[in-house]
Design a protein around this motif. Structure first.
Motif, PDB file in Angstrom:
ATOM      1  N   GLU A 218       0.864  -1.189   0.000  1.00  0.00           N
ATOM      2  CA  GLU A 218       0.000   0.000   0.000  1.00  0.00           C
ATOM      3  C   GLU A 218       0.897   1.234   0.000  1.00  0.00           C
ATOM      4  O   GLU A 218       1.509   1.562   1.019  1.00  0.00           O
ATOM      5  CB  GLU A 218      -0.930   0.022   1.229  1.00  0.00           C
ATOM      6  N   GLU A 219       0.987   1.915  -1.153  1.00  0.00           N
ATOM      7  CA  GLU A 219       1.819   3.133  -1.212  1.00  0.00           C
ATOM      8  C   GLU A 219       1.158   4.298  -0.489  1.00  0.00           C
ATOM      9  O   GLU A 219       1.813   5.086   0.182  1.00  0.00           O
ATOM     10  CB  GLU A 219       2.080   3.509  -2.668  1.00  0.00           C
ATOM     11  N   THR A 220      -0.152   4.414  -0.649  1.00  0.00           N
ATOM     12  CA  THR A 220      -0.893   5.484   0.029  1.00  0.00           C
ATOM     13  C   THR A 220      -2.121   4.855   0.681  1.00  0.00           C
ATOM     14  O   THR A 220      -3.196   4.788   0.075  1.00  0.00           O
ATOM     15  CB  THR A 220      -1.321   6.576  -0.962  1.00  0.00           C
ATOM     16  N   PRO A 221      -1.987   4.346   1.908  1.00  0.00           N
ATOM     17  CA  PRO A 221      -3.137   3.692   2.547  1.00  0.00           C
ATOM     18  C   PRO A 221      -4.244   4.694   2.845  1.00  0.00           C
ATOM     19  O   PRO A 221      -4.002   5.902   2.901  1.00  0.00           O
ATOM     20  CB  PRO A 221      -2.523   3.139   3.845  1.00  0.00           C
ATOM     21  N   PRO A 222      -5.474   4.231   3.033  1.00  0.00           N
ATOM     22  CA  PRO A 222      -6.569   5.149   3.387  1.00  0.00           C
ATOM     23  C   PRO A 222      -6.276   5.823   4.717  1.00  0.00           C
ATOM     24  O   PRO A 222      -5.502   5.308   5.535  1.00  0.00           O
ATOM     25  CB  PRO A 222      -7.795   4.223   3.472  1.00  0.00           C
TER      26      PRO A 222
ATOM     27  N   GLU B  45      -6.210   6.734  11.729  1.00  0.00           N
ATOM     28  CA  GLU B  45      -5.763   7.523  12.879  1.00  0.00           C
ATOM     29  C   GLU B  45      -4.450   6.976  13.417  1.00  0.00           C
ATOM     30  O   GLU B  45      -4.310   5.774  13.655  1.00  0.00           O
ATOM     31  CB  GLU B  45      -6.838   7.502  13.969  1.00  0.00           C
ATOM     32  N   GLY B  46      -3.478   7.853  13.603  1.00  0.00           N
ATOM     33  CA  GLY B  46      -2.184   7.474  14.162  1.00  0.00           C
ATOM     34  C   GLY B  46      -1.226   6.862  13.163  1.00  0.00           C
ATOM     35  O   GLY B  46      -0.143   6.424  13.535  1.00  0.00           O
ATOM     36  N   LEU B  47      -1.592   6.816  11.874  1.00  0.00           N
ATOM     37  CA  LEU B  47      -0.734   6.210  10.857  1.00  0.00           C
ATOM     38  C   LEU B  47      -0.213   7.292   9.924  1.00  0.00           C
ATOM     39  O   LEU B  47      -0.973   7.855   9.138  1.00  0.00           O
ATOM     40  CB  LEU B  47      -1.517   5.163  10.065  1.00  0.00           C
ATOM     41  N   PRO B  48       1.080   7.625   9.985  1.00  0.00           N
ATOM     42  CA  PRO B  48       1.608   8.683   9.103  1.00  0.00           C
ATOM     43  C   PRO B  48       1.666   8.199   7.657  1.00  0.00           C
ATOM     44  O   PRO B  48       1.699   6.993   7.395  1.00  0.00           O
ATOM     45  CB  PRO B  48       3.011   8.932   9.665  1.00  0.00           C
ATOM     46  N   PRO B  49       1.701   9.116   6.678  1.00  0.00           N
ATOM     47  CA  PRO B  49       1.804   8.717   5.271  1.00  0.00           C
ATOM     48  C   PRO B  49       3.111   7.968   5.015  1.00  0.00           C
ATOM     49  O   PRO B  49       4.132   8.223   5.649  1.00  0.00           O
ATOM     50  CB  PRO B  49       1.773  10.054   4.524  1.00  0.00           C
ATOM     51  N   GLY B  50       3.079   7.026   4.082  1.00  0.00           N
ATOM     52  CA  GLY B  50       4.277   6.272   3.751  1.00  0.00           C
ATOM     53  C   GLY B  50       3.938   4.986   3.040  1.00  0.00           C
ATOM     54  O   GLY B  50       2.806   4.766   2.591  1.00  0.00           O
ATOM     55  N   ASP B  51       4.930   4.090   2.941  1.00  0.00           N
ATOM     56  CA  ASP B  51       4.755   2.788   2.293  1.00  0.00           C
ATOM     57  C   ASP B  51       4.487   1.736   3.367  1.00  0.00           C
ATOM     58  O   ASP B  51       5.236   1.641   4.361  1.00  0.00           O
ATOM     59  CB  ASP B  51       6.001   2.418   1.489  1.00  0.00           C
ATOM     60  N   TYR B  52       3.450   0.925   3.153  1.00  0.00           N
ATOM     61  CA  TYR B  52       3.057  -0.079   4.139  1.00  0.00           C
ATOM     62  C   TYR B  52       2.725  -1.392   3.429  1.00  0.00           C
ATOM     63  O   TYR B  52       2.341  -1.404   2.253  1.00  0.00           O
ATOM     64  CB  TYR B  52       1.834   0.364   4.939  1.00  0.00           C
ATOM     65  N   VAL B  53       2.886  -2.480   4.182  1.00  0.00           N
ATOM     66  CA  VAL B  53       2.371  -3.776   3.763  1.00  0.00           C
ATOM     67  C   VAL B  53       1.106  -4.025   4.555  1.00  0.00           C
ATOM     68  O   VAL B  53       1.105  -3.958   5.794  1.00  0.00           O
ATOM     69  CB  VAL B  53       3.406  -4.891   4.004  1.00  0.00           C
ATOM     70  N   CYS B  54      -0.002  -4.295   3.849  1.00  0.00           N
ATOM     71  CA  CYS B  54      -1.305  -4.476   4.501  1.00  0.00           C
ATOM     72  C   CYS B  54      -1.645  -5.959   4.524  1.00  0.00           C
ATOM     73  O   CYS B  54      -1.653  -6.632   3.479  1.00  0.00           O
ATOM     74  CB  CYS B  54      -2.384  -3.687   3.763  1.00  0.00           C
ATOM     75  N   ILE B  55      -1.939  -6.488   5.724  1.00  0.00           N
ATOM     76  CA  ILE B  55      -2.385  -7.874   5.908  1.00  0.00           C
ATOM     77  C   ILE B  55      -3.858  -7.807   6.285  1.00  0.00           C
ATOM     78  O   ILE B  55      -4.204  -7.321   7.374  1.00  0.00           O
ATOM     79  CB  ILE B  55      -1.574  -8.583   7.004  1.00  0.00           C
ATOM     80  N   SER B  56      -4.735  -8.272   5.405  1.00  0.00           N
ATOM     81  CA  SER B  56      -6.175  -8.190   5.616  1.00  0.00           C
ATOM     82  C   SER B  56      -6.719  -9.595   5.855  1.00  0.00           C
ATOM     83  O   SER B  56      -6.525 -10.497   5.031  1.00  0.00           O
ATOM     84  CB  SER B  56      -6.856  -7.558   4.399  1.00  0.00           C
ATOM     85  N   VAL B  57      -7.378  -9.786   7.008  1.00  0.00           N
ATOM     86  CA  VAL B  57      -7.980 -11.076   7.378  1.00  0.00           C
ATOM     87  C   VAL B  57      -9.474 -10.849   7.529  1.00  0.00           C
ATOM     88  O   VAL B  57      -9.904 -10.114   8.429  1.00  0.00           O
ATOM     89  CB  VAL B  57      -7.365 -11.631   8.671  1.00  0.00           C
ATOM     90  N   ALA B  58     -10.287 -11.469   6.646  1.00  0.00           N
ATOM     91  CA  ALA B  58     -11.742 -11.276   6.670  1.00  0.00           C
ATOM     92  C   ALA B  58     -12.421 -12.633   6.790  1.00  0.00           C
ATOM     93  O   ALA B  58     -11.999 -13.614   6.168  1.00  0.00           O
ATOM     94  CB  ALA B  58     -12.208 -10.563   5.406  1.00  0.00           C
TER      95      ALA B  58
ATOM     96  N   THR C 213     -16.329 -10.186  10.064  1.00  0.00           N
ATOM     97  CA  THR C 213     -15.348  -9.264  10.656  1.00  0.00           C
ATOM     98  C   THR C 213     -14.133  -9.187   9.740  1.00  0.00           C
ATOM     99  O   THR C 213     -13.739 -10.174   9.114  1.00  0.00           O
ATOM    100  CB  THR C 213     -14.917  -9.753  12.053  1.00  0.00           C
ATOM    101  N   ARG C 214     -13.551  -7.976   9.680  1.00  0.00           N
ATOM    102  CA  ARG C 214     -12.337  -7.779   8.892  1.00  0.00           C
ATOM    103  C   ARG C 214     -11.302  -7.085   9.761  1.00  0.00           C
ATOM    104  O   ARG C 214     -11.596  -6.094  10.432  1.00  0.00           O
ATOM    105  CB  ARG C 214     -12.622  -6.939   7.650  1.00  0.00           C
ATOM    106  N   VAL C 215     -10.077  -7.629   9.724  1.00  0.00           N
ATOM    107  CA  VAL C 215      -8.960  -7.054  10.475  1.00  0.00           C
ATOM    108  C   VAL C 215      -7.869  -6.690   9.462  1.00  0.00           C
ATOM    109  O   VAL C 215      -7.404  -7.557   8.710  1.00  0.00           O
ATOM    110  CB  VAL C 215      -8.412  -8.026  11.536  1.00  0.00           C
ATOM    111  N   ASP C 216      -7.461  -5.401   9.456  1.00  0.00           N
ATOM    112  CA  ASP C 216      -6.382  -4.928   8.588  1.00  0.00           C
ATOM    113  C   ASP C 216      -5.191  -4.530   9.456  1.00  0.00           C
ATOM    114  O   ASP C 216      -5.320  -3.681  10.342  1.00  0.00           O
ATOM    115  CB  ASP C 216      -6.825  -3.720   7.757  1.00  0.00           C
ATOM    116  N   ILE C 217      -4.043  -5.169   9.202  1.00  0.00           N
ATOM    117  CA  ILE C 217      -2.807  -4.822   9.909  1.00  0.00           C
ATOM    118  C   ILE C 217      -1.879  -4.126   8.909  1.00  0.00           C
ATOM    119  O   ILE C 217      -1.562  -4.675   7.848  1.00  0.00           O
ATOM    120  CB  ILE C 217      -2.121  -6.064  10.495  1.00  0.00           C
ATOM    121  N   TYR C 218      -1.464  -2.893   9.250  1.00  0.00           N
ATOM    122  CA  TYR C 218      -0.538  -2.120   8.412  1.00  0.00           C
ATOM    123  C   TYR C 218       0.845  -2.152   9.048  1.00  0.00           C
ATOM    124  O   TYR C 218       1.019  -1.728  10.200  1.00  0.00           O
ATOM    125  CB  TYR C 218      -1.012  -0.674   8.270  1.00  0.00           C
ATOM    126  N   LEU C 219       1.843  -2.671   8.299  1.00  0.00           N
ATOM    127  CA  LEU C 219       3.230  -2.723   8.769  1.00  0.00           C
ATOM    128  C   LEU C 219       4.080  -1.840   7.858  1.00  0.00           C
ATOM    129  O   LEU C 219       4.018  -1.973   6.625  1.00  0.00           O
ATOM    130  CB  LEU C 219       3.754  -4.163   8.731  1.00  0.00           C
TER     131      LEU C 219
END
Length: 735
Positions: free
Chosen positions: A514-518, A521-534, A590-596
């Motif tokens: 994710e180059e520009t995640p949505p 709150e508390g997440l600064p702009p940047g490059d992230y790897v998103c792990i989505s568990v639904a 339920t959906r859980v998104d983890i941004y690293l």
């Protein structure tokens, strides 16, 4: 219509005719002032022409004096040259002696004998043709052939026995006339000029260097030639609309021009009319003030009553003074009484509101404190419950081990203790996700490999009624994480999803860059790897979602869960520099998104698993190790294990004692130290001292939890609780 307005209209009906008459008088004064102004400017132009005429006549007198020198009568040209040069009017003045045919015999501007022009200026020739040159002449402006500048010339004849023997001329630079014009100190916006017979500028009060020598407007030239004085409208050479006053100079037929911007003439007239207007306005104002004073006596009582009403409307206190009219005073007194009652009611209402706000704030603080205590109680209670069960297992197993002599039974009890310890290690790992990340556990990894390695573990947990779908981008960015915590979080999310689908369903896991995640709150702009568990389970209510991330909060029955699944995953995400976003709806899953965050290192090493570390074995190590540990139980258990591995062990209770032994000369090969210890030094301080002062020694640190990051070149870090094989492996690699 108000009474005050009617009185004002009455006054205006009297003053309006007088005001109209005053305006007519002002217009008359304005026109008179313009006429007076123009007459004065005409006189100024005439006076300036007289000054120019006087200047020219003065120079003619000087020229006659020079022409009467006896040396000229005797024909002594050299002596006349010296006399003329000495008696010239100024250094810029040139005396020229010419023969009757126009040849120059001498010119004081150049040495005697220098070749000279043979012709007179054209304007002198034209003037001489009119009267033969027997009278004094003043030329127009011309370019001097010797000095190469703009000059004008004066000429007088030298007569001998009734015939012209010589002409004596005086060449004068136009700056002499320019200086005369400058002495008049005309206003800045006025323009003074002197033009010759042909309308060419000899002098100008503004920018003479730009305009001298240029011809004036053809219309003005014709006007100057046709009349000796007058007034006209024109436009200056620099484009300003002016009124022009001109007067001819008697001795030279030159013309003095005085140009004034029309608006300056108008402004002068306006000033005169303005004085009259001010006087008329002053009379009008005085009259109005008198009328107002008279009217104010009539309406004063009504105005005070109106002021009292306005104060009542604003909520201000009303103070009313009796005016002598019964009806007005009755209304004013009633207003003052109502004002007092309203202010008393307002103060009472403000007190009640302030009390209500204070009560609400106290209740809010009490509620927040209660919620904090509830969360803390749930956390400490859950920890106490879990560790009491583990301690009970260990205590019972050890008691039974002391009483039995059956080797098989003893090994079974020891296996039970090992399982309890393993469970305690898992629990502390879950709890550590709520603290700071430990450097000993951080690795830069490729999640693509990690997730596929964990899939088999998750497949073993899920029943056949639940389908697992995993979609992973091929070129995932590396991330820096604690692999054990990631494995635990991944497993916790899968187990939570399984429990939410008792009748079966599907779990969809997607991992992407994710180059520009949505906005989160508390997440600064940047490059992230998103792990989505639904999942497609039963979902959560808003009340459950509000507490889902609280440690030890669970909706499961006693014994079915600890309530550390989602909180551990959330803590892992925050430790890793990212965050966890939870979304759920009842009946929809339920959906859980983890941004690293993307790791700064481009290279990611695969994390070694516990099985791999076990495969590495525990090599025998020879040498002396200084073991620094403040906990006596740890010293009593680890020291014999190190000795059993072939090491000679020297013990120290803290970093201060260890450093003292090293400074005393104790010979050791390895230093194995805890990080957090009592005393003035920590294990990190000891490591720095060893690296800088005893570089030949190998240094390994062990940490269960520390507020400080360990970043010392050559120092290995091991996480507690540790296996002896890991200790020996790091001792062999240290340095």
């Amino acid at each position: 219509m108000r009474f005050k307005t009617q009185l004002f209209a009455l006054v205006l009906s009297v003053l309006l005719p007088a005001f109209v008459a005053a305006m007519l008088a002002i217009w008359y004064v304005y026109e008179e002032e313009k006429m007076v102004q123009e007459a004065g400017l005409k006189e100024a132009a005439r006076a300036l022409s007289l000054l120019v005429d006087n200047e020219l006549q003065s120079r003619q007198r000087i020229l006659r004096t020079i022409a009467n020198d006896p040396s000229l009568a005797t024909g002594n040209i050299a002596k006349f040259y010296e006399f003329a040069k000495k008696n010239a009017a100024s250094p810029e003045t040139t005396i020229v002696l010419m023969a009757p045919d126009g040849r120059q015999l001498l010119n004081t501007r150049v040495p005697l004998g220098t070749p000279l022009p043979t012709e007179r200026p054209a304007s002198i020739e034209d003037l001489m043709r009119r009267d033969g040159g027997i009278t004094p002449l003043v030329s127009d402006i011309f370019m001097a052939p010797v000095a190469k500048r703009f000059d004008f010339a004066l000429q007088v004849p030298y007569m001998e026995r009734g015939e012209i023997r010589y002409f004596v001329g005086m060449g004068v630079n136009v700056t002499a006339i320019q200086a005369l014009l400058a002495q008049q100190k005309l206003p800045t916006r006025w323009l003074g000029a002197i033009v010759d017979r042909n309308g060419v500028l000899l002098a100008r009060s503004r920018k003479p260097e730009e305009f001298v020598g240029r011809s004036s407007d053809e219309r003005l030239q014709r006007l100057f030639a046709s009349t000796s004085q007058g007034l006209t409208r024109s436009v200056t050479l620099d484009g300003v609309a002016v009124k022009t006053f001109f007067h001819r100079v008697a001795s030279s037929d030159w013309t003095v021009v005085l140009s004034i911007p029309e608006e300056d003439i108008r402004s002068s007239a306006v000033r005169g009319a303005g004085i009259f207007a001010f006087a008329a306005l002053l009379v009008l104002v005085v009259t109005l003030l008198l009328a107002r004073r008279i009217g104010s006596g009539v309406i004063q009582r009504m105005q005070r009553l109106e002021e009292a009403a306005q104060a009542l409307g604003r909520g201000d206190p009303v103070t009313y003074t009796a005016q002598g009219l019964v009806e007005v005073d009755a209304v004013g007194s009633r207003m003052a009484e109502v004002s007092n009652r309203l202010r008393l009611s307002q103060r009472e209402l403000e007190l009640r509101v302030a009390q209500a706000v204070a009560d609400s704030e106290r209740a809010q603080r009490a509620l927040l404190q209660s919620q904090k205590m509830e969360a803390l109680g749930r956390l400490t209670g859950g920890i106490a419950h879990e560790f009491n069960n583990l301690l009970q297992t260990l205590s019972t197993s050890l008691q039974l081990a002391k009483r039995t002599h059956d080797t098989e039974r003893l090994h079974s009890l020891l296996d039970t203790c090992s399982k309890a310890i393993k469970r305690a290690k898992t629990l502390t790992g879950q709890l550590s996700s709520f603290g700071r990340t430990q450097d000993a556990r951080l690795e830069t990894v490729n999640l693509h490999r990690q997730i596929h390695e964990f899939r088999q573990l998750v497949d073993n947990v899920l029943p056949a009624s639940i389908a697992l779908e995993i979609e992973v981008e091929e070129e995932l960015w590396p991330v820096t994480i604690d692999p054990t915590q990631f494995e635990l979080a991944f497993l916790n999310l899968a187990i939570n999803a399984k429990d939410a689908m008792p009748a079966g369903g599907a779990i969809r896991i997607r991992v992407s860059n994710e180059e520009t995640p949505p906005p989160v709150e508390g997440l600064p702009p940047g490059d992230y790897v998103c792990i989505s568990v639904a999942d497609s389970g039963i979902g959560m209510t808003e009340e459950v979602m509000a507490k889902a991330l609280d440690p030890f909060f669970t909706t499961k029955k006693v014994g079915e869960g600890t309530g550390l699944g989602l909180p551990q995953a959330f803590g892992f995400a925050r430790q890793s520099g990212g965050t966890l976003v939870l979304s759920s709806q009842v009946g929809e899953g339920t959906r859980v998104d983890i941004y690293l965050p993307r790791a700064a290192d481009a290279h990611a090493d695969a994390a070694s698993t516990p099985a791999q570390r076990a495969a590495n074995g525990g090599p025998q190590v020879q040498g002396t190790v200084l073991f620094v540990e403040d906990d006596a139980l740890v010293r009593e258990s680890v020291a014999p294990a190190l000795e059993a591995a072939g090491l000679t062990v020297i013990l120290a209770e803290n970093a201060d004692a260890a450093l003292a032994r090293l400074e005393a000369g104790t010979k050791v090969d390895f230093v194995f130290s805890d990080v957090v210890m009592p005393g003035t030094l920590t294990g990190i301080d000891l490591a720095r001292a060893v690296v800088s002062r005893f570089p030949q020694m190998k240094m390994v640190l062990a940490t269960g939890y520390s507020e400080h990051r360990v970043s010392i070149p050559g120092v290995q870090v091991l996480a507690k609780p540790y296996d002896l094989a890991d200790v020996l492996r790091l001792l062999t690699r240290a340095g």
